[in-house]
Scaffold this motif. Sequence first.
Motif, short mmCIF file in Angstrom:
data_model
loop_
_atom_site.label_atom_id
_atom_site.label_comp_id
_atom_site.label_asym_id
_atom_site.label_seq_id
_atom_site.Cartn_x
_atom_site.Cartn_y
_atom_site.Cartn_z
N TYR A 45 0.88 -1.25 -0.07
CA TYR A 45 0.03 -0.13 0.02
C TYR A 45 0.99 1.30 -0.07
O TYR A 45 0.59 2.14 -0.92
CB TYR A 45 -0.89 0.16 1.17
N THR A 46 1.96 1.26 0.87
CA THR A 46 2.92 2.51 0.97
C THR A 46 3.59 2.70 -0.36
O THR A 46 3.56 3.85 -0.74
CB THR A 46 3.97 2.31 1.96
N LYS A 47 3.92 1.68 -1.17
CA LYS A 47 4.53 1.69 -2.34
C LYS A 47 3.58 2.50 -3.40
O LYS A 47 3.90 3.28 -4.04
CB LYS A 47 4.92 0.48 -2.95
N PHE A 48 2.46 1.89 -3.60
CA PHE A 48 1.59 2.40 -4.72
C PHE A 48 0.88 3.57 -3.98
O PHE A 48 0.37 4.10 -5.22
CB PHE A 48 0.60 1.20 -5.07
N ASP A 49 0.81 3.97 -3.02
CA ASP A 49 0.10 5.30 -2.59
C ASP A 49 1.06 6.44 -2.78
O ASP A 49 0.70 7.65 -2.98
CB ASP A 49 -0.15 5.09 -1.02
N LYS A 50 2.29 6.04 -2.97
CA LYS A 50 3.33 7.04 -3.31
C LYS A 50 3.47 7.64 -4.85
O LYS A 50 4.04 8.41 -5.41
CB LYS A 50 4.98 6.69 -2.88
N TYR A 51 2.76 6.69 -5.50
CA TYR A 51 3.02 7.01 -7.22
C TYR A 51 2.21 8.40 -7.32
O TYR A 51 1.14 8.59 -6.71
CB TYR A 51 2.06 5.92 -7.89
N GLU A 52 2.82 9.13 -8.25
CA GLU A 52 2.50 10.63 -8.48
C GLU A 52 0.92 10.50 -9.22
O GLU A 52 -0.01 11.27 -9.04
CB GLU A 52 3.15 11.09 -9.30
N SER A 53 0.82 9.38 -10.04
CA SER A 53 -0.47 9.13 -10.82
C SER A 53 -0.87 7.99 -10.89
O SER A 53 -0.50 6.93 -11.34
CB SER A 53 -0.41 9.80 -12.37
N ASN A 54 -2.08 7.79 -10.35
CA ASN A 54 -2.96 6.60 -10.17
C ASN A 54 -2.37 5.25 -9.90
O ASN A 54 -2.18 4.31 -10.58
CB ASN A 54 -3.62 6.25 -11.70
#
Length: 408
Positions: A71-80
């Motif tokens: 969750y932490t990894k993908f929540d940090k994505y700038e876009s979607n």
Amino acid sequence: MIIDYAKTLERSEEEIIKWENRIIKINNKLCDKYYLERDNYSILVGSVGRGTAITKTSDYDVLFKLPQSLYTKFDKYESNGQSQLLQEIKNIIKELHPKTKMKGDGQVVSIEYNDGVIELVPAFEQSDGNFKYPDSNNGGCWKVTKPLPEIEGSVKKSKNTSKTFNYLCFLMRQWKNHNGFSFKGLLIDTLVSEYLEDESYKNKTELQLLEGFFGQLSKENKEQSYWYALGSNQKIYNDDNGKFVTKAKKALKKFDEATEESILKDLFGYKQSEQQATNEEFIENKFIVDIRFNLKIDCDVIQNGFRGMKLTEYIRSKFRLGRGKTLNFSVINSNIPSYLPVNYYWKVRNVGREALGKERGQIFLGSKKLIEHTSFNGNHYVECYAISDGIVIARDKIRVPIDVLHGR
């Protein structure tokens, strides 16, 4: 008799094992990627998880619990990042089933088999027991779902009512599938649970039990915005104008001087093959039926090239159709999303003495339109089915009363 019929709607052991094996394989594949050991990180939710799904159910909703680090990894994505997570999960499962059609968008990864679909939701368990999951729509966000209280509430209600809860839920799913209208599974389970809160149901006959529930449905407010779900109190939104209320009022009229068998035949399609014509087909024997949307057909009645009334106006006025008319049937309304691939099938059934030896009833592929003609007397009918990925997702039926001598 009614409860015995309801029991026949329950998923078979063979069906249960088949889908469980598919889910276990997917679970293990994801475990190999995200965990050090293979364990059960999958939770069956939806109607299957609540124990209220009927046989040949087409949707298996599964939560797969992922590590919080993901969750932490993908929540940090700038876009979607939500879309990226769905795509990653889809690609991993694709290694397991390279030839199986899959999609990873919206809120789920869909794994589409020829007899149904697993809709897998990547989920992150929260400290309160609820789950956060991705929604890739509109740029992406995280949402929360609360399936466990709904499952617990259903299990408790099943135990406290000796499975009467399950049997009524089965019957309501069969009713909406046979009659062709949208009625959300969680709403069915919620309203059945509320009905059984009154202990007086125990003193009712099976026919009275069913009539009483239709009576409750008919009194629901079809204009209200939402209902609160069993167990979780999540909102179940009324996005189809409470269609079930109108249908329940119509069903309730069938109980006047009715027998258990006549109710089962009228409302659920019980023993429909007993009056089967030569070569007649039934949609339930050709496709999985899981009605999710509403569909409305009508017919322009044309004579000598001029359009007259709609067929529904004839029926409302209790007129019958005369000879020499062209009948232009068409789908006039539907809430099926435009992005779904849909094929339209039709069935024309002629009924009556003049139909003997000329009976129709085969189901055939068509389009949104169908042209027929008035030929001979009888209370005939035409039915239309919207089929997507091998599943009947909407259907409608219209009577065609013909009297070639005295009709209009």
